[in-house]
Scaffold this active site. Sequence first.
Site, PDB file in Angstrom:
ATOM      1  N   LYS A 144     108.714 -17.672  46.927  1.00  0.00           N
ATOM      2  CA  LYS A 144     107.851 -17.477  47.909  1.00  0.00           C
ATOM      3  C   LYS A 144     107.081 -19.096  48.438  1.00  0.00           C
ATOM      4  O   LYS A 144     105.943 -19.592  47.972  1.00  0.00           O
ATOM      5  CB  LYS A 144     106.672 -16.360  48.365  1.00  0.00           C
ATOM      6  N   GLY A 199      98.228 -24.793  44.545  1.00  0.00           N
ATOM      7  CA  GLY A 199      98.160 -24.278  45.627  1.00  0.00           C
ATOM      8  C   GLY A 199      96.295 -24.322  45.488  1.00  0.00           C
ATOM      9  O   GLY A 199      95.849 -24.995  44.332  1.00  0.00           O
ATOM     10  N   SER A 200      95.317 -23.162  46.164  1.00  0.00           N
ATOM     11  CA  SER A 200      94.048 -23.532  45.725  1.00  0.00           C
ATOM     12  C   SER A 200      93.586 -23.124  44.697  1.00  0.00           C
ATOM     13  O   SER A 200      93.831 -21.615  44.399  1.00  0.00           O
ATOM     14  CB  SER A 200      92.988 -23.027  46.937  1.00  0.00           C
ATOM     15  N   THR A 201      92.307 -23.716  43.745  1.00  0.00           N
ATOM     16  CA  THR A 201      91.888 -22.877  42.566  1.00  0.00           C
ATOM     17  C   THR A 201      91.125 -21.613  43.360  1.00  0.00           C
ATOM     18  O   THR A 201      91.613 -20.688  42.530  1.00  0.00           O
ATOM     19  CB  THR A 201      90.916 -23.948  42.598  1.00  0.00           C
ATOM     20  N   GLU A 202      90.842 -21.178  44.864  1.00  0.00           N
ATOM     21  CA  GLU A 202      90.622 -19.725  44.827  1.00  0.00           C
ATOM     22  C   GLU A 202      91.676 -18.709  44.281  1.00  0.00           C
ATOM     23  O   GLU A 202      91.828 -17.976  44.344  1.00  0.00           O
ATOM     24  CB  GLU A 202      89.657 -20.213  46.493  1.00  0.00           C
ATOM     25  N   GLY A 224      93.967 -19.369  43.302  1.00  0.00           N
ATOM     26  CA  GLY A 224      94.875 -19.329  41.942  1.00  0.00           C
ATOM     27  C   GLY A 224      93.863 -17.962  41.320  1.00  0.00           C
ATOM     28  O   GLY A 224      94.602 -17.301  40.257  1.00  0.00           O
ATOM     29  N   CYS A 257      97.066 -32.614  45.500  1.00  0.00           N
ATOM     30  CA  CYS A 257      96.304 -32.045  44.364  1.00  0.00           C
ATOM     31  C   CYS A 257      96.332 -33.356  43.245  1.00  0.00           C
ATOM     32  O   CYS A 257      93.956 -33.031  43.142  1.00  0.00           O
ATOM     33  CB  CYS A 257      97.356 -30.836  43.555  1.00  0.00           C
TER      34      CYS A 257
HETATM   35  P1  NDP Z   1      96.641 -21.998  49.930  1.00  0.00           P
HETATM   36  O1  NDP Z   1      95.914 -21.704  47.983  1.00  0.00           O
HETATM   37  O2  NDP Z   1      96.021 -20.217  49.978  1.00  0.00           O
HETATM   38  O3  NDP Z   1      98.244 -21.279  49.036  1.00  0.00           O
HETATM   39  C1  NDP Z   1      99.446 -21.650  48.403  1.00  0.00           C
HETATM   40  C2  NDP Z   1      99.923 -20.574  48.673  1.00  0.00           C
HETATM   41  O4  NDP Z   1      99.641 -19.575  47.506  1.00  0.00           O
HETATM   42  C3  NDP Z   1     101.252 -20.195  49.492  1.00  0.00           C
HETATM   43  O5  NDP Z   1     102.125 -19.501  49.691  1.00  0.00           O
HETATM   44  C4  NDP Z   1     100.221 -18.786  49.819  1.00  0.00           C
HETATM   45  O6  NDP Z   1     100.949 -18.198  51.021  1.00  0.00           O
HETATM   46  C5  NDP Z   1     100.094 -18.383  48.836  1.00  0.00           C
HETATM   47  N1  NDP Z   1      99.156 -17.093  49.058  1.00  0.00           N
HETATM   48  C6  NDP Z   1      97.533 -17.274  49.294  1.00  0.00           C
HETATM   49  N2  NDP Z   1      97.029 -15.864  49.395  1.00  0.00           N
HETATM   50  C7  NDP Z   1      98.030 -15.152  48.321  1.00  0.00           C
HETATM   51  C8  NDP Z   1      97.957 -13.817  47.561  1.00  0.00           C
HETATM   52  N3  NDP Z   1      96.526 -13.662  47.869  1.00  0.00           N
HETATM   53  N4  NDP Z   1      98.149 -13.947  46.767  1.00  0.00           N
HETATM   54  C9  NDP Z   1      99.726 -14.655  46.409  1.00  0.00           C
HETATM   55  N5  NDP Z   1     100.024 -15.777  47.389  1.00  0.00           N
HETATM   56  C10 NDP Z   1      99.011 -16.393  48.214  1.00  0.00           C
HETATM   57  O7  NDP Z   1      96.343 -22.486  50.391  1.00  0.00           O
HETATM   58  P2  NDP Z   1      96.325 -22.724  51.827  1.00  0.00           P
HETATM   59  O8  NDP Z   1      97.501 -23.039  52.066  1.00  0.00           O
HETATM   60  O9  NDP Z   1      95.633 -21.978  51.984  1.00  0.00           O
HETATM   61  O10 NDP Z   1      95.261 -24.451  51.512  1.00  0.00           O
HETATM   62  C11 NDP Z   1      94.067 -23.801  51.854  1.00  0.00           C
HETATM   63  C12 NDP Z   1      93.463 -25.099  50.721  1.00  0.00           C
HETATM   64  O11 NDP Z   1      94.013 -25.284  49.455  1.00  0.00           O
HETATM   65  C13 NDP Z   1      93.493 -26.905  50.914  1.00  0.00           C
HETATM   66  O12 NDP Z   1      92.559 -27.311  51.774  1.00  0.00           O
HETATM   67  C14 NDP Z   1      93.385 -27.703  49.820  1.00  0.00           C
HETATM   68  O13 NDP Z   1      92.634 -27.635  49.179  1.00  0.00           O
HETATM   69  C15 NDP Z   1      93.591 -26.418  49.100  1.00  0.00           C
HETATM   70  N6  NDP Z   1      95.555 -26.680  48.042  1.00  0.00           N
HETATM   71  C16 NDP Z   1      95.376 -26.801  47.209  1.00  0.00           C
HETATM   72  C17 NDP Z   1      97.065 -27.377  46.830  1.00  0.00           C
HETATM   73  C18 NDP Z   1      97.123 -28.183  45.589  1.00  0.00           C
HETATM   74  O14 NDP Z   1      98.142 -28.659  45.018  1.00  0.00           O
HETATM   75  N7  NDP Z   1      95.927 -28.189  44.365  1.00  0.00           N
HETATM   76  C19 NDP Z   1      98.066 -27.120  47.818  1.00  0.00           C
HETATM   77  C20 NDP Z   1      97.877 -26.234  48.943  1.00  0.00           C
HETATM   78  C21 NDP Z   1      96.227 -26.281  49.346  1.00  0.00           C
HETATM   79  P3  NDP Z   1     100.554 -18.271  52.997  1.00  0.00           P
HETATM   80  O15 NDP Z   1     100.510 -19.904  52.566  1.00  0.00           O
HETATM   81  O16 NDP Z   1     101.367 -17.775  53.680  1.00  0.00           O
HETATM   82  O17 NDP Z   1      99.013 -17.865  53.264  1.00  0.00           O
END
Ligand code: NDP
Length: 505
Positions: A202, A255-258, A260, A311
């Site tokens: 995804k 993705g984000s720690t939150e 994760g 990241c």
């Molecule tokens: P997210 O962590 O929300 O998104 C990353 C992925 O997770 C996307 O595919 C998202 O889907 C998916 N996702 C979101 N919520 C869920 C869930 N509950 N269950 C399963 N999958 C989920 O990143 P954001 O796009 O919201 O970015 C927010 C912040 O996160 C940024 O400002 C940055 O600080 C951080 N971030 C960090 C990254 C890293 O590599 N360390 C990469 C991206 C973001 P969808 O996009 O469809 O919501």
Amino acid sequence: MNNVSDSAVLSQFAYSEAAHRALGRAPALFIDGAWVASTHGLTIPVIDPSSGKSVGAVVDASEADVDRAVAAARRAFDDGRWTQLPPAARERMIQKLADLIEENCDELAELEAIDNGKPKAVAAANDIQLSIGILREMAGWSTKLGGELIEPSMLPRGTFHSYVRREPIGVAAQIVPWNFPLFMAAAKIAPALAAGCTVVLKPAEQTSLTALRLADLIAEAGFPAGVVNVITGHGHSCGDRLVKHPDVDKVAFTGSTEVGKTINRHATDTLKRVTLELGGKSPVVIFPDVDVQAASSGAAGAIFFNAGQVCIAGSRLYAHRSIFDKIIEGIVDAAAAWQPRASLDPSAQMGPLVSDEQFHRVMGYIEAGKKAGATVAVGGDAPASDGGFYINPTVLVDVAPDMSVVREEIFGPVLVAQRFDNLDEVAREANDSEYGLGASVWTRDIATMHQMAAKIRAGTVWGNCHAMIDPVLPFGGYKQSGLGREMGRAGVEVYTELKTVIISL
Ligand code: NDP
């Protein structure tokens, strides 16, 4: 926000025919080797961050769509159409996929530029090459993931035969973010496929285009139906469904720690195997013996590359008090080369941020920093544009360790800079973070370098460079930056289970 003026950043660069074709496709999901419509027909717009305009649409997958994709991956795993192939055949197919990405580099780089906002030339030179590199590296592991023969230690020799098999975990759900869309997708599917797993991928809702083209190339490479399935949609709906699905064995997330942490909690109910590559707030530590110009320009690249949406971005600078002012001057000078431009502008080194939401999040951090007392050394604002999500490269000084700009992952082109006096102090400050993804140390002194490398609690430490990654080297985080490792041998082993076999002779 953006008043168009003579010096505004303009997005008037034409898309190629190939890009128009990709954007003009009817929104569809890649399930069981075929393009299928969603059960509920909802879509998500594709926004070009350089102009802020909607240029296409992708499917917003329903839960029923997720179930179809997981069922296809489950069948493909259980009937052995992938797992039971000779490992050399799996290796050849993964290599073939890498060849096809190489052949389609220009189109993939353009789609990445349109979807994510990164300059096309940067996508071609960095993202696409890394995608090819990780597929080629992991392809080789298909034939090298052997087991081990271990004699029992507490029984007479020759009475028992015991060995350990390394087996694929099963169906992997892989959820990736928007900052390096194709590379994240390739880095996820490559080890899973090499290990013999099947996949539901995804991509992020903001950046699905290259994952969809990847699905075309997967079909062209000849992968059996259902081995890789690509579904587009929102994280809170289809991502969540994937994580909780009883037929998924393993979740890999970047993705984000939150998010994760949420995923880790949700995967616990079914005790899925989980790997998490999460956020960072990586320190860049500059000692007084460096070449100031080289270190400043390195520090600028560490934060402004990919508009700071990395990241491992070097977002916290610690420069020795004796050279602090010179380093800041050097970064301010270097920032001129990182002025944002439209992603299809051939002169662009940095593009817009990925989305309006990210633009406002980053501007919010800059405002919070100013309000808390930080001084803007450069940037701190958005250039005029005809609608894109641009932010000027920004350096904040006079910051304190407890400010949100110092503690939290901003994920934008924003550097916070602090002074230090000695090694122990800066090692402590560098480690004063809930994150531990990367860190760079700039010095010519070999003892200082190795002492710092040992003291820093992070998954990667760079010396006199920043954010170098390579498919053969494990990558991942300490502390709240993640769980497990990607890339290298460690990165493929997380897609396997160990099975011990003990036979009485
Ligand atoms: P997210 O962590 O929300 O998104 C990353 C992925 O997770 C996307 O595919 C998202 O889907 C998916 N996702 C979101 N919520 C869920 C869930 N509950 N269950 C399963 N999958 C989920 O990143 P954001 O796009 O919201 O970015 C927010 C912040 O996160 C940024 O400002 C940055 O600080 C951080 N971030 C960090 C990254 C890293 O590599 N360390 C990469 C991206 C973001 P969808 O996009 O469809 O919501």
